[in-house]
Design an enzyme around this catalytic site. Structure first.
Site, short mmCIF file in Angstrom:
data_model
loop_
_atom_site.label_atom_id
_atom_site.label_comp_id
_atom_site.label_asym_id
_atom_site.label_seq_id
_atom_site.Cartn_x
_atom_site.Cartn_y
_atom_site.Cartn_z
N ASP A 5 -1.04 -96.80 17.70
CA ASP A 5 -1.31 -96.52 19.11
C ASP A 5 -1.51 -95.02 19.31
O ASP A 5 -2.45 -94.59 19.98
CB ASP A 5 -0.16 -97.01 19.99
CG ASP A 5 -0.37 -98.41 20.53
OD1 ASP A 5 -1.53 -98.75 20.83
OD2 ASP A 5 0.61 -99.16 20.66
N VAL A 6 -0.58 -94.24 18.77
CA VAL A 6 -0.67 -92.79 18.94
C VAL A 6 -1.93 -92.25 18.27
O VAL A 6 -2.68 -91.45 18.85
CB VAL A 6 0.58 -92.11 18.35
CG1 VAL A 6 0.41 -90.58 18.33
CG2 VAL A 6 1.82 -92.48 19.17
#
Length: 413
Positions: A185-186
């Site tokens: 996600d990051v």
């Protein structure tokens, strides 16, 4: 843990200075939620963009992901939503949908992480937004792309499992493990920002907006770097090695006389320095260990020799000595220890906005500024203001002044 009340980005009294930054003047319509999208839009906001966070009446899910909690709000939400304005819109409501359309017409950047195709029925997909606003940079984030994986839910844990990352994480004889953060996600948020900035450069050069697409699985394939390359270029399927490295030794925690220490020898020169500092310079010329390849082939012979040498002193003592000699090494901290280390090194990791401590953006500029002037917003905190701006016509600025009269200087889209 220290919590500074002022930073280089605020005045002496802690009052925010006039907002600026390299993206100052750009307006972002943020239709994303949870992590990848909100992380990307926070980075854009930190760099000066005016981010309008569109939430459902229930709010971003991460507001309610507790514990941990601060002032009844999940610290997860607080981590990725500073420097934004919040407006709630129910896209099934005709009037709210008109507001959403108006925002899409005025924004320089539109970002969303709905399931592929999910915004088409609201006229907020790329084609519809581009028809109203041809110069828009529109970023779509998904879990598995828009082809065969379009219907798969885009949760980071699923991607960690399905990409192969979990097969690489954990003890060789144990169970696969997820990473301690939602790593893809990051990383997808970071890739999205890169794509948006590149599309802005294209817009500047050509006058053309475009569609930027990112997805978690493609990010994973790229971010697994040497591990995916081992397979696609070397026909080797990597497996779990605990804390060991596939191609380097030593590159792992090693026990000392008191505690573990990460010890790294990334090349032959570093290895020579290491064994010299450990008091066994003859190991640098031992034909079993003289090169990277030889140390990898014979790591099970070298490891006990290093452990024996390291056992004479504590991890802290070895850290001081080896670091002074330029040898990469370090203790294994918890998160508290990591923050405290960053503080000791002068990195000022904590920025307090209002009364909310947040973690500093890692980018520093010699000429531009990074913005820290808005705490993570309460749900719909700026709803009236956003609606008034959109009703004011294309020539009106989003906010020349906030409620306290503070000049912010951001232009309209």
């Amino acid at each position: 843990m220290t919590t500074p009340s002022t930073t280089p980005d605020t005045g002496a009294s802690g009052t925010p200075e006039q907002a600026s930054g390299p993206l100052h003047g750009l307006v972002v319509a943020d239709f994303s939620r949870v992590l990848a999208g909100p992380y990307a839009t926070m980075l854009l906001a930190d760099l000066g963009a005016e981010v309008i966070k569109v939430e459902s009446p229930a709010g971003d899910d991460t507001r309610h992901w507790v514990p941990p909690v601060r002032d009844e709000v999940g610290t997860y939400y607080l981590a990725i939503n500073r420097n934004k304005r919040s407006v709630t819109l129910d896209l099934k409501d005709e009037d709210d949908l008109k507001v959403a359309h108006a925002l899409s017409e005025r924004a320089d950047i539109f970002i969303q992480n709905f399931k592929p195709g999910g915004l088409a029925r609201f006229g907020l997909d790329y084609d519809a937004v581009a028809a109203r606003n041809p110069k828009t940079v529109y970023c779509s984030i998904s879990g598995f792309g828009t082809a065969g994986g379009k219907d798969l839910p885009g949760y980071d844990l699923l991607v960690q499992a399905m990409s192969g990352l979990m097969s690489l994480t954990g003890d060789p004889d144990g169970s696969p493990y997820r990473a301690g953060i939602s790593v893809f996600d990051v990383m997808t948020g970071l890739h999205s920002v890169i794509g948006i900035l590149a599309a802005l450069r294209h817009l500047e050069a050509t006058g053309q907006g475009q569609h930027v697409e990112t997805n978690l699985l493609s990010t994973a394939m790229s971010s697994l770097v040497n591990q995916t390359s081992a397979y696609v270029a070397g026909d080797v399927v990597p497996t779990r090695m605990g804390n060991a490295h596939l191609s380097l030794f030593p590159y792992e925690p090693l026990a000392t006389g008191d505690g573990d220490l990460i010890v790294v020898a990334g090349n032959d020169g570093q290895y020579r320095k290491l064994v010299t500092e450990l008091g066994a310079p003859e190991l640098a010329d031992d034909e079993r260990f003289a090169t990277v390849g030889q140390r990898n082939d014979n790591r099970e012979e070298l490891r006990p020799l290093l452990l024996d040498l390291l056992s004479s002193r504590s991890a802290e003592e070895w850290f001081d000595q080896l670091s002074a000699a330029g040898i990469p090494c370090g203790p294994i901290n918890d998160v508290k220890g990591g923050i405290e280390l960053a503080e000791r090194l002068g990195l000022e990791p904590i920025v307090t906005i209002g009364d909310v401590p947040t973690v500093r953006n890692p980018i520093r500029f010699s000429r531009s500024e990074t913005r820290y002037d808005l705490p993570p917003p309460a749900l719909n905190a700026d709803g009236d203001r956003v609606r008034a701006w959109l009703a004011g016509g294309a020539q009106t600025s989003f906010a020349d002044k906030d409620a306290s009269g503070h000049t912010e200087g951001r232009r309209s889209a």
